[in-house]
Design a protein around this motif. Structure first.
Motif, short mmCIF file in Angstrom:
data_model
loop_
_atom_site.label_atom_id
_atom_site.label_comp_id
_atom_site.label_asym_id
_atom_site.label_seq_id
_atom_site.Cartn_x
_atom_site.Cartn_y
_atom_site.Cartn_z
N TYR A 232 0.84 -1.20 0.00
CA TYR A 232 0.00 0.00 0.00
C TYR A 232 0.87 1.25 0.00
CZ TYR A 232 -4.40 -2.43 0.70
OH TYR A 232 -5.51 -3.22 0.53
N ARG A 233 0.39 2.28 -0.68
CA ARG A 233 1.08 3.57 -0.64
C ARG A 233 0.05 4.70 -0.64
NH1 ARG A 233 0.70 2.73 -6.13
NH2 ARG A 233 2.16 1.03 -6.36
N LEU A 234 0.49 5.88 -0.21
CA LEU A 234 -0.41 7.04 -0.17
C LEU A 234 -0.68 7.55 -1.59
CD1 LEU A 234 0.97 9.10 2.85
CD2 LEU A 234 -0.73 7.28 2.83
N VAL A 235 -1.77 8.28 -1.73
CA VAL A 235 -2.07 9.01 -2.96
C VAL A 235 -1.92 10.49 -2.64
CG1 VAL A 235 -3.81 9.53 -4.70
CG2 VAL A 235 -3.64 7.22 -3.76
N PRO A 236 -0.75 11.05 -2.91
CA PRO A 236 -0.47 12.43 -2.46
C PRO A 236 -1.48 13.44 -2.97
CG PRO A 236 1.54 11.35 -3.22
CD PRO A 236 0.40 10.45 -3.61
N ALA A 237 -1.94 13.27 -4.20
CA ALA A 237 -2.88 14.25 -4.76
C ALA A 237 -4.14 14.34 -3.92
CB ALA A 237 -3.22 13.88 -6.21
N ALA A 238 -4.63 13.20 -3.45
CA ALA A 238 -5.85 13.22 -2.66
C ALA A 238 -5.62 13.94 -1.34
CB ALA A 238 -6.32 11.79 -2.40
N LEU A 239 -4.51 13.64 -0.69
CA LEU A 239 -4.21 14.30 0.58
C LEU A 239 -4.02 15.80 0.37
CD1 LEU A 239 -1.77 11.58 1.84
CD2 LEU A 239 -3.88 12.22 2.99
N GLU A 240 -3.31 16.13 -0.68
CA GLU A 240 -3.04 17.54 -0.96
C GLU A 240 -4.34 18.30 -1.20
OE1 GLU A 240 -0.21 19.15 -0.83
OE2 GLU A 240 -1.24 21.02 -1.38
N ARG A 241 -5.23 17.68 -1.93
CA ARG A 241 -6.50 18.34 -2.24
C ARG A 241 -7.31 18.61 -0.97
NH1 ARG A 241 -11.31 19.15 -4.30
NH2 ARG A 241 -12.90 17.57 -3.93
N MET A 242 -7.38 17.63 -0.09
CA MET A 242 -8.13 17.85 1.15
C MET A 242 -7.42 18.90 2.02
SD MET A 242 -10.48 15.86 0.41
CE MET A 242 -11.56 15.79 1.82
N GLY A 243 -6.10 18.87 2.00
CA GLY A 243 -5.35 19.87 2.77
C GLY A 243 -5.61 21.27 2.28
N GLU A 244 -5.60 21.43 0.97
CA GLU A 244 -5.85 22.76 0.40
C GLU A 244 -7.26 23.22 0.73
OE1 GLU A 244 -5.08 22.58 -3.72
OE2 GLU A 244 -2.90 22.64 -3.52
N LEU A 245 -8.18 22.29 0.70
CA LEU A 245 -9.57 22.62 1.01
C LEU A 245 -9.68 23.24 2.40
CD1 LEU A 245 -12.09 21.68 -0.85
CD2 LEU A 245 -12.66 20.34 1.16
N LEU A 246 -9.04 22.60 3.36
CA LEU A 246 -9.13 23.09 4.73
C LEU A 246 -8.37 24.40 4.89
CD1 LEU A 246 -8.85 19.80 6.79
CD2 LEU A 246 -10.88 21.11 6.20
N SER A 247 -7.19 24.47 4.30
CA SER A 247 -6.42 25.70 4.42
C SER A 247 -7.16 26.87 3.80
CB SER A 247 -5.06 25.51 3.75
OG SER A 247 -4.28 24.56 4.45
N ALA A 248 -7.81 26.63 2.68
CA ALA A 248 -8.58 27.69 2.04
C ALA A 248 -9.75 28.10 2.92
CB ALA A 248 -9.07 27.23 0.67
#
Lengths: 125, 125
Positions: free
Chosen positions: B106-122
């Motif tokens: 298993y590995r992370l999907v960085p794009a998905a994490l990044e997208r949720m992170g940007e959502l919250l930061s915004a």
DNA sequence: GCTCGTCATAGACAGCCATCAATACAGGCG
DNA sequence: CGCCTGTATTGATGGCTGTCTATGACGAGC
């Protein structure tokens, strides 16, 4: 905190209150169970469509404040149900409330949202 | 503040930034129910201590890949339970898996994490 | 005082969820 | 082929959770 609810927001404040270098980074090293539980509480609060829309409605409002009556009228749910969701968001540290006269106004807690956002962005990097 | 509580602009708050970014922004305008449901699924996946630790363990691993056996041994839970949590994270798009021989990595999907992170930061402003 | 409007809390209930034991599936190796 | 190991799926179950109704608490105003 808010009106007269017991001061029991452990979620974010406990962790953010630490030094700058000890923040749980989620991927720089495996987080321990207590940090995981605290963070999970916040994500769980966001993990409901109604609560996400509540956050969205509060944040989108000019002035950053919304009274409960406006929130209630935006859903096909009863007022106690909305109040219940607001309580969960409040206990997660994501919003807080202030009573002015008859009405209670809710607003976002930007620091909490920012912290969770950074956590995920850092995990992505 | 007006005397009576009038139905203020509940849906008009939007449309200010008609820039190139068309993703659901959570706060630039109130999100609709389907977007809320989709986002809530991802946050709900993160809203469990075990799953958060799984993400942490996977992301912290050098090389970004962890086989299930290593994950299972990190918890006091049975293998089917871990497999169940991995499935939820995978269906949320946060991780993905690859089978190599006997083992599944298993590995992370960085794009998905990044997208949720940007959502919250915004949303934090 | 009383009543009305706004919001929170309590209790009940149905549906969901995390967990387990048992089982099925897939691949390597005799 | 058969056996063993590593993962995934199934089915059952206790606990949690989202929702409702009913009620309580607070403030404004008569």
């Amino acid at each position: 905190m808010s009106i007269q609810h017991a001061p029991r927001d452990l979620g974010l404040v406990a962790v953010t209150g630490l030094g700058a270098c000890t923040r749980p980074a989620l991927v720089s090293e495996p987080i321990d169970e207590s940090s995981a539980a605290a963070l999970a509480q916040v994500f769980k609060a966001l993990g409901d469509p109604v609560r996400l829309r509540l956050v969205s409605l509060i944040g989108a409002r000019q002035g950053g404040e919304v009274c409960v009556c406006d929130l209630t009228s935006a859903f096909a749910l009863t007022q106690p149900t909305i109040s219940h969701h607001l309580k969960i968001l409040r206990e997660a540290g994501l919003i807080d409330s202030q009573r002015r006269g008859t009405w209670v106004y809710y607003r976002l807690v930007p620091a909490a949202l920012e912290r969770m956002g950074e956590l995920l962005s850092a995990a992505a990097g």
